[in-house]
Design a protein around this motif. Structure first.
Motif, PDB file in Angstrom:
ATOM      1  N   SER A 171      -2.799 -28.682  15.999  1.00 38.50           N
ATOM      2  CA  SER A 171      -2.848 -27.343  16.432  1.00 38.50           C
ATOM      3  C   SER A 171      -3.644 -26.421  15.403  1.00 38.50           C
ATOM      4  O   SER A 171      -3.811 -26.930  14.254  1.00 38.50           O
ATOM      5  CB  SER A 171      -1.294 -26.808  16.313  1.00 38.50           C
ATOM      6  N   PHE A 172      -3.825 -25.024  15.669  1.00 37.58           N
ATOM      7  CA  PHE A 172      -4.380 -24.176  14.462  1.00 37.58           C
ATOM      8  C   PHE A 172      -4.173 -22.852  15.024  1.00 37.58           C
ATOM      9  O   PHE A 172      -3.415 -22.707  15.903  1.00 37.58           O
ATOM     10  CB  PHE A 172      -5.957 -24.362  14.658  1.00 37.58           C
ATOM     11  N   THR A 173      -4.538 -21.912  13.906  1.00 31.64           N
ATOM     12  CA  THR A 173      -3.814 -20.777  14.125  1.00 31.64           C
ATOM     13  C   THR A 173      -4.738 -19.825  14.367  1.00 31.64           C
ATOM     14  O   THR A 173      -6.211 -19.857  13.657  1.00 31.64           O
ATOM     15  CB  THR A 173      -2.943 -20.127  12.678  1.00 31.64           C
ATOM     16  N   VAL A 174      -4.797 -18.809  15.371  1.00 33.91           N
ATOM     17  CA  VAL A 174      -5.725 -17.782  15.608  1.00 33.91           C
ATOM     18  C   VAL A 174      -5.129 -16.204  15.257  1.00 33.91           C
ATOM     19  O   VAL A 174      -3.709 -15.912  15.358  1.00 33.91           O
ATOM     20  CB  VAL A 174      -6.167 -17.719  17.137  1.00 33.91           C
ATOM     21  N   THR A 175      -5.710 -15.856  14.146  1.00 31.59           N
ATOM     22  CA  THR A 175      -5.399 -14.345  13.573  1.00 31.59           C
ATOM     23  C   THR A 175      -5.878 -13.338  13.937  1.00 31.59           C
ATOM     24  O   THR A 175      -7.140 -13.183  14.131  1.00 31.59           O
ATOM     25  CB  THR A 175      -5.339 -14.731  12.146  1.00 31.59           C
ATOM     26  N   ILE A 176      -5.360 -12.350  14.441  1.00 33.44           N
ATOM     27  CA  ILE A 176      -5.816 -10.975  14.916  1.00 33.44           C
ATOM     28  C   ILE A 176      -5.328  -9.828  13.814  1.00 33.44           C
ATOM     29  O   ILE A 176      -3.812  -9.698  13.869  1.00 33.44           O
ATOM     30  CB  ILE A 176      -5.357 -10.438  16.227  1.00 33.44           C
ATOM     31  N   ASP A 177      -5.939  -9.483  12.937  1.00 31.98           N
ATOM     32  CA  ASP A 177      -5.643  -8.533  12.032  1.00 31.98           C
ATOM     33  C   ASP A 177      -5.106  -7.285  12.607  1.00 31.98           C
ATOM     34  O   ASP A 177      -5.507  -6.825  13.579  1.00 31.98           O
ATOM     35  CB  ASP A 177      -6.742  -8.349  11.169  1.00 31.98           C
ATOM     36  N   ASN A 178      -4.180  -6.659  11.919  1.00 31.90           N
ATOM     37  CA  ASN A 178      -3.756  -5.247  12.078  1.00 31.90           C
ATOM     38  C   ASN A 178      -4.708  -4.013  12.087  1.00 31.90           C
ATOM     39  O   ASN A 178      -5.684  -4.249  11.169  1.00 31.90           O
ATOM     40  CB  ASN A 178      -2.470  -4.857  11.375  1.00 31.90           C
ATOM     41  N   ALA A 179      -4.649  -3.135  12.634  1.00 33.05           N
ATOM     42  CA  ALA A 179      -5.512  -1.905  12.427  1.00 33.05           C
ATOM     43  C   ALA A 179      -5.094  -1.418  11.195  1.00 33.05           C
ATOM     44  O   ALA A 179      -4.095  -1.397  10.654  1.00 33.05           O
ATOM     45  CB  ALA A 179      -5.517  -0.823  13.750  1.00 33.05           C
ATOM     46  N   ALA A 180      -6.125  -0.307  10.654  1.00 30.79           N
ATOM     47  CA  ALA A 180      -5.634   0.384   9.271  1.00 30.79           C
ATOM     48  C   ALA A 180      -4.961   1.903   9.484  1.00 30.79           C
ATOM     49  O   ALA A 180      -5.178   2.376  10.587  1.00 30.79           O
ATOM     50  CB  ALA A 180      -7.155   0.504   8.508  1.00 30.79           C
ATOM     51  N   GLN A 181      -4.347   2.486   8.385  1.00 33.44           N
ATOM     52  CA  GLN A 181      -3.743   3.607   8.408  1.00 33.44           C
ATOM     53  C   GLN A 181      -4.309   4.339   7.216  1.00 33.44           C
ATOM     54  O   GLN A 181      -4.589   3.681   6.411  1.00 33.44           O
ATOM     55  CB  GLN A 181      -2.271   3.577   8.263  1.00 33.44           C
ATOM     56  N   ALA A 182      -4.315   5.956   7.315  1.00 33.13           N
ATOM     57  CA  ALA A 182      -4.987   6.463   6.091  1.00 33.13           C
ATOM     58  C   ALA A 182      -3.722   6.554   5.100  1.00 33.13           C
ATOM     59  O   ALA A 182      -2.482   6.586   5.196  1.00 33.13           O
ATOM     60  CB  ALA A 182      -5.036   7.785   6.472  1.00 33.13           C
ATOM     61  N   ALA A 183      -3.892   6.688   3.642  1.00 34.88           N
ATOM     62  CA  ALA A 183      -3.084   6.839   2.600  1.00 34.88           C
ATOM     63  C   ALA A 183      -2.292   8.136   2.690  1.00 34.88           C
ATOM     64  O   ALA A 183      -2.724   9.377   2.976  1.00 34.88           O
ATOM     65  CB  ALA A 183      -3.711   6.683   1.262  1.00 34.88           C
ATOM     66  N   PRO A 184      -1.004   8.384   2.264  1.00 33.93           N
ATOM     67  CA  PRO A 184      -0.198   9.360   2.123  1.00 33.93           C
ATOM     68  C   PRO A 184      -0.611  10.497   0.822  1.00 33.93           C
ATOM     69  O   PRO A 184      -1.254   9.797  -0.057  1.00 33.93           O
ATOM     70  CB  PRO A 184       1.179   9.039   1.892  1.00 33.93           C
ATOM     71  N   SER A 185      -0.122  11.671   1.066  1.00 34.28           N
ATOM     72  CA  SER A 185      -0.521  12.819  -0.159  1.00 34.28           C
ATOM     73  C   SER A 185       0.897  13.231  -0.878  1.00 34.28           C
ATOM     74  O   SER A 185       1.793  13.458   0.085  1.00 34.28           O
ATOM     75  CB  SER A 185      -0.986  13.967   0.456  1.00 34.28           C
ATOM     76  N   LEU A 186       1.093  12.459  -2.145  1.00 40.34           N
ATOM     77  CA  LEU A 186       2.615  12.493  -2.574  1.00 40.34           C
ATOM     78  C   LEU A 186       2.491  13.133  -4.042  1.00 40.34           C
ATOM     79  O   LEU A 186       1.093  13.112  -4.624  1.00 40.34           O
ATOM     80  CB  LEU A 186       3.144  11.340  -2.663  1.00 40.34           C
ATOM     81  N   THR A 187       3.542  13.532  -4.770  1.00 42.26           N
ATOM     82  CA  THR A 187       3.609  13.920  -6.121  1.00 42.26           C
ATOM     83  C   THR A 187       5.182  13.616  -6.628  1.00 42.26           C
ATOM     84  O   THR A 187       6.043  13.405  -6.274  1.00 42.26           O
ATOM     85  CB  THR A 187       3.590  15.448  -6.040  1.00 42.26           C
ATOM     86  N   ALA A 188       4.894  12.914  -8.012  1.00 41.50           N
ATOM     87  CA  ALA A 188       6.039  12.499  -8.556  1.00 41.50           C
ATOM     88  C   ALA A 188       6.726  13.329  -9.685  1.00 41.50           C
ATOM     89  O   ALA A 188       6.089  14.292 -10.370  1.00 41.50           O
ATOM     90  CB  ALA A 188       5.488  11.251  -9.545  1.00 41.50           C
ATOM     91  N   ASN A 189       7.953  13.306  -9.716  1.00 45.73           N
ATOM     92  CA  ASN A 189       8.924  14.060 -10.448  1.00 45.73           C
ATOM     93  C   ASN A 189       9.650  13.275 -11.329  1.00 45.73           C
ATOM     94  O   ASN A 189      10.334  12.267 -10.890  1.00 45.73           O
ATOM     95  CB  ASN A 189       9.933  15.099  -9.486  1.00 45.73           C
ATOM     96  N   ALA A 190       9.453  13.404 -12.789  1.00 44.29           N
ATOM     97  CA  ALA A 190      10.072  12.661 -13.704  1.00 44.29           C
ATOM     98  C   ALA A 190      11.764  12.904 -13.722  1.00 44.29           C
ATOM     99  O   ALA A 190      12.385  13.730 -13.347  1.00 44.29           O
ATOM    100  CB  ALA A 190       9.843  13.017 -14.968  1.00 44.29           C
ATOM    101  N   GLU A 191      12.424  11.513 -14.124  1.00 50.61           N
ATOM    102  CA  GLU A 191      13.727  11.607 -14.153  1.00 50.61           C
ATOM    103  C   GLU A 191      14.371  12.572 -15.280  1.00 50.61           C
ATOM    104  O   GLU A 191      13.653  12.582 -16.530  1.00 50.61           O
ATOM    105  CB  GLU A 191      14.253  10.200 -14.304  1.00 50.61           C
ATOM    106  N   THR A 192      15.492  12.910 -15.077  1.00 57.47           N
ATOM    107  CA  THR A 192      16.131  13.688 -16.666  1.00 57.47           C
ATOM    108  C   THR A 192      16.424  12.802 -17.646  1.00 57.47           C
ATOM    109  O   THR A 192      16.241  13.121 -18.826  1.00 57.47           O
ATOM    110  CB  THR A 192      17.229  14.434 -16.013  1.00 57.47           C
TER     111      THR A 192
END
Length: 919
Positions: A313-334
């Motif tokens: 046997s052998f494996t046939v691979t179908i790759d997933n389609a791509a998504q765009a990156a999110p837009s985020l901002t980090a807030n420091a801990e206290t």
């Protein structure tokens, strides 16, 4: 036949006949029966005429035999030996004459009454002749047929296995057949039943079962036919592989992967690949198509002619389609790692991780708090789509707490899994007691003044500290003895063994290494003790301890040498006086034993124990074997020091052939073991006598045989053979000089030897017997016979004619020294005696009495020749004196007597002188 008559000159001539010339004649011609020429005598008579006579020949030809025949009856089959056919003959003769048949295997050969013999199968022509008295000989021939024999136990079969190689292969074949008369059997082969046959087995290429037809033939035998199967197994395909080539990406529709398939076959056979999406499904030439992204298993089969089908046997691979990156901002801990940092724009469709490559954790709350650190946030992967590129975000950390451990750690090791820790970050303390130290009753580990509990691995966890940690340890001391190891080769011992045996064997000097260690106060002394005694407890160990210097690694070495066996004991002591005693298994160091000799000869006729010197080299004798049979100690062999003695009684019973081989085994340094094979072979061969030419030890005689004794030149053993008794006959033989003859039963070729003697002890004995002072010595002889005789012998001596009619005394000295006396009368110059053996003989005659002083003078002679001569001279002188006295005067007579007396006196003095010289 009627009588003939003619008329001549007017007279009638009458013929008459007879079968003998002087027989009775009649008018009828004689009749004959036998074939051949017969003479008929006739007489022609007419009145007034003389009868005329004559003869003529009547010829009767030989008849022909009729219905002549000869033919084989019954059947003959080839046996490997000569055979004679049974024959039936027939012939008709005239007058019932006996018909005799004779036979030959060639037409012009020698004919005899026996039918010729034939061995080979086939048709053989026999020529015959039929003969009968008064008949012509009839000749002919007939055929003797010997049928071919059948071969038996005929078989042919493939031996070994063949596997398809791509090329033609010939199977190895084992054949068998039993002919008559040891004829050579030849097998020939063909790949078709009616094809061409040859001596080579047909070659086949393809895998499968192939029928080979064979014929087994031998001279004078019927051909045997049969077949057998040659099997060529299918080959395996090699280097079989199938793999997807190129990439597929999810499109929302079904897609078929491009694949690369490879396989190596034998003989460059074409390989066909088929595919299925199920292992036990339907396979086809097309690769199955798939829609969804992911890995899909495709099953394949690779097939080729003459090959086993390969699957995988052998494996046939179908790759997933791509998504765009999110837009985020980090807030420091206290507070550092208080986990109250946040990310603006976060949704539950996202996931985060501490590194860009993950692992990622799903966001379950858009307002979730984060511990200090760098995070990578992306849209999580979903059906048929990959996760989006990750966005890197950093949440700053607050101040970290610290852990303070004891700086002086004696007898133990205390570590923390971290020197600094975050808010509520668990701290793991690990405590390890060093070897050689002990935890006392007041042992404790405390954190910020409070005792903590250690688990079995010496660990404790501070679960959620909010302050710096200060750790202390109490109650640890060194009360543990050192540890150590004894090493010999690959063998190691680290404790005291209560039960040990001699289980290690070495043929060379061994290096012993003792290793000592003490994690506490340290090792201050290492000692060792060698003993051939095993101690079952530490308290029983006794002997002289040897101090061993240790290097910086705690190791010390010494050697043990061969021809010894010992247990090794080590005592290790630390600075606080704690000690431990270790010991090893029993060690045997040995040098191989050997035989001082490896072969000997045993003489069954001069039996002797065989003594074998041993070079024990400190070992002991374990066993003596003849093959698998062990010799019994004390009965079959004994051992004394280094000498092995094998009993002659054993060899006399065991040596049945020309030789036997003893295996002599040894125990290394006296230790019985199966681990060491120490044995030598000793070959004993049977003595073969080398006989000399033989010596006759008992001479054969006429009446009895003798004995010939042969002696072995190597061992001195003897054997005897009888010697035939001597042939003999009644004979009379001479010594060749006519001095003597002997008659009796003598062996063939016997010879008479006669030697005159005049001195020696035997001669003197006979002279005394004969009293030659008063008797005349005729002769003394030593008589012998070359050869043997049986019974008495008649010995005849030749003497002077003057002794004819006289009586002689014959003295015979026998070989035992006794003397026998005979008196015999001389006849014709011969005198004979009958004796049972020959040796020394003396012949003497009584001296004659002479008149007057001449007689006295004669009687005094001692030497035989002188006595005889003097006596004769005296007699002649006396005779002469007598005749002269009648004619001469007294004065002449006086002077003659005076001269004779003087001569006699002088002769007396000479004889006496010689007699004294002999004495």
């Amino acid at each position: 036949m009627a009588a003939s008559a003619v008329t001549t000159a007017g007279e009638t001539v009458t013929f008459t006949y007879s079968d003998t010339q002087n027989g009775t004649y009649g008018t009828a011609v004689p009749a004959f029966t036998a074939a051949g020429e017969h003479t008929v005598y006739y007489r022609a008579a007419a009145e007034n005429h003389n009868t005329a006579e004559g003869r003529f020949i009547v010829t009767i030809g030989k008849a022909d035999l009729t219905a002549v025949s000869a033919a084989q009856t019954g059947e003959l089959t080839y046996t490997g030996g000569a055979q004679t056919a049974a024959v039936q003959t027939a012939a008709t003769s005239k007058g019932s004459q006996t018909v005799t048949f004779t036979y030959s295997d060639t037409q012009d050969g020698t004919y005899g009454t026996a039918v010729p013999e034939f061995t080979a199968a086939g048709e053989h022509t026999v020529y015959y002749r039929a003969a009968a008295e008064n008949h012509n000989t009839s000749g002919g021939n007939f055929t003797v047929t010997i049928g071919k024999a059948d071969l038996t136990a005929v078989s042919a079969a493939q031996t070994g296995e063949l596997t398809y190689t791509g090329g033609a292969q010939t199977a190895a074949v084992q054949t068998a057949a039993v002919p008559k008369g040891s004829q050579a059997v030849t097998f020939t082969y063909s790949d078709t039943q009616d094809g061409t046959y040859g001596t080579a087995v047909p070659a086949f290429t393809d895998a499968g079962s192939h029928t080979v037809y064979y014929k087994a033939a031998a001279e004078n035998h019927n051909m045997d036919e049969g077949s057998f199967i040659v099997t060529i197994g299918k080959a395996d395909l090699t280097a079989v592989s199938v793999a997807q080539t190129g990439k597929l990406t999810y499109t929302g529709g079904a897609q078929t992967a491009a694949v690369q398939a490879a396989a190596t076959s034998k003989g460059s056979q074409a390989v066909t690949f088929t595919y299925s999406d199920k292992q036990n499904g339907t396979y086809g030439a097309a690769v199955p198509a798939f829609t969804d992204a992911g890995e899909h298993t495709v099953y394949y089969k690779a097939a080729a002619d003459n090959h086993n089908t390969a699957g995988g046997s052998f494996t046939v691979t179908i790759d997933n389609a791509a998504q765009a990156a999110p837009s985020l901002t980090a807030n420091a801990e206290t507070i550092a790692q208080k986990a109250d940092g946040t990310i603006t724009g976060l949704t539950t469709a996202m996931e985060y991780a501490g590194t860009e490559n993950g692992p990622y954790t799903s966001v379950i709350d858009a307002g979730m708090a984060f511990a200090p650190g760098t995070y990578f946030v992306r849209f999580a992967a979903k059906q048929n789509y990959n996760s989006s590129p990750a966005v890197s975000l950093t949440i700053a950390a607050g101040r970290r707490l610290t852990v303070t451990l004891p700086q002086a750690q004696t007898g133990y090791t205390l570590t923390a899994d971290k020197a600094e820790f975050d808010w509520h970050e668990a701290v793991v303390l690990t405590y390890t007691l060093k070897p050689g130290y002990t935890q006392l009753s007041n042992f404790a580990v405390s954190v910020n003044g409070s005792t903590v509990t250690l688990d079995a691995q010496g660990r404790t966890t501070i679960p959620a500290p909010e302050n710096d940690l200060s750790v202390a340890v109490t109650g640890v001391a060194d009360i543990t003895a050192p540890t150590g190891e004894i090493t010999v080769g690959e063998n190691k011992w680290t404790s005291f063994l209560n039960t040990v045996t001699f289980g290690l064997f070495f043929k060379e000097t061994q290096r012993v290494t003792i290793t000592a260690a003490d994690a506490g106060s340290g090792v201050v002394k290492a000692e060792y003790l060698l003993s051939d005694t095993v101690f079952t407890g530490v308290e029983q160990v006794a002997g002289t301890w040897n101090v061993l210097a240790l290097d910086s690694a705690g190791k010390g070495n010494f050697n043990v040498t061969p021809s010894s066996r010992q247990f090794i004991y080590a005592r290790l002591t630390d600075a606080d006086g704690n000690f431990v005693i270790l010991n090893s298994e029993g060690i045997v160091l040995y040098t191989s034993a050997a035989l001082g000799m490896t072969a000997a000869e045993f003489n069954p006729d001069r039996q002797a124990d065989i003594i074998i010197p041993l070079m024990l080299n400190g070992n002991t004798l374990a066993a003596v074997n003849n093959g698998s049979a062990a010799l019994a100690k004390g009965t079959d062999y004994t051992i004394s020091g280094s000498t092995l003695t094998v009993s002659k009684t054993y060899f006399a019973a065991a040596l049945s052939g020309d030789s036997l081989k003893l295996t002599i085994s040894f125990a290394p340094v006296g230790v019985a073991t199966d681990q060491v094979s120490m044995a030598s072979d000793f070959t004993v061969t049977r003595h073969v006598h080398t006989w000399d030419g033989g010596v006759i030890t008992t001479k054969p005689t006429i009446g009895a045989g003798g004995v010939m004794t042969y002696t072995c030149t190597a061992c001195g053993f003897t054997r005897t053979e009888p010697v035939a008794k001597l042939a003999s006959s009644q004979q009379t033989i001479s010594d060749g000089t006519e001095k003597a003859t002997v008659s009796g039963v003598l062996t063939k070729g016997a010879k008479l030897v006669i030697m005159p003697i005049s001195d020696g002890s035997g001669y003197d004995t006979l002279m005394k017997q004969a009293n030659t002072d008063r008797n005349e010595l005729i002769g003394a002889y030593e008589v012998s016979l070359t050869g043997q005789h049986r019974g008495d012998l008649v010995l005849t001596f030749a003497v002077a004619a003057k002794y004819n009619g006289k009586t002689l005394t014959i003295y015979h000295q026998k070989k035992d020294g006794t003397v026998e006396t005979f008196t015999q009368t001389v006849e014709n110059g011969r005198v004979s005696v009958t004796v049972d053996e020959l040796f020394r003989f003396l012949l003497s005659s009584a001296s004659e009495t002479l008149s007057d002083s001449s007689s006295e003078t004669s009687s005094t002679a001692e030497k035989p020749t002188q006595s005889s001569a003097e006596s004769t001279a005296s007699q002649n002188a006396a005779t002469s004196s007598g005749s002269t006295a009648q004619k001469a005067n007294g004065l002449v007579w006086f002077w003659l007597i005076l001269a004779g007396a003087a001569a006699a006196f002088l002769l007396f003095l000479i004889v006496r002188r010689r007699k004294k010289d002999k004495q």
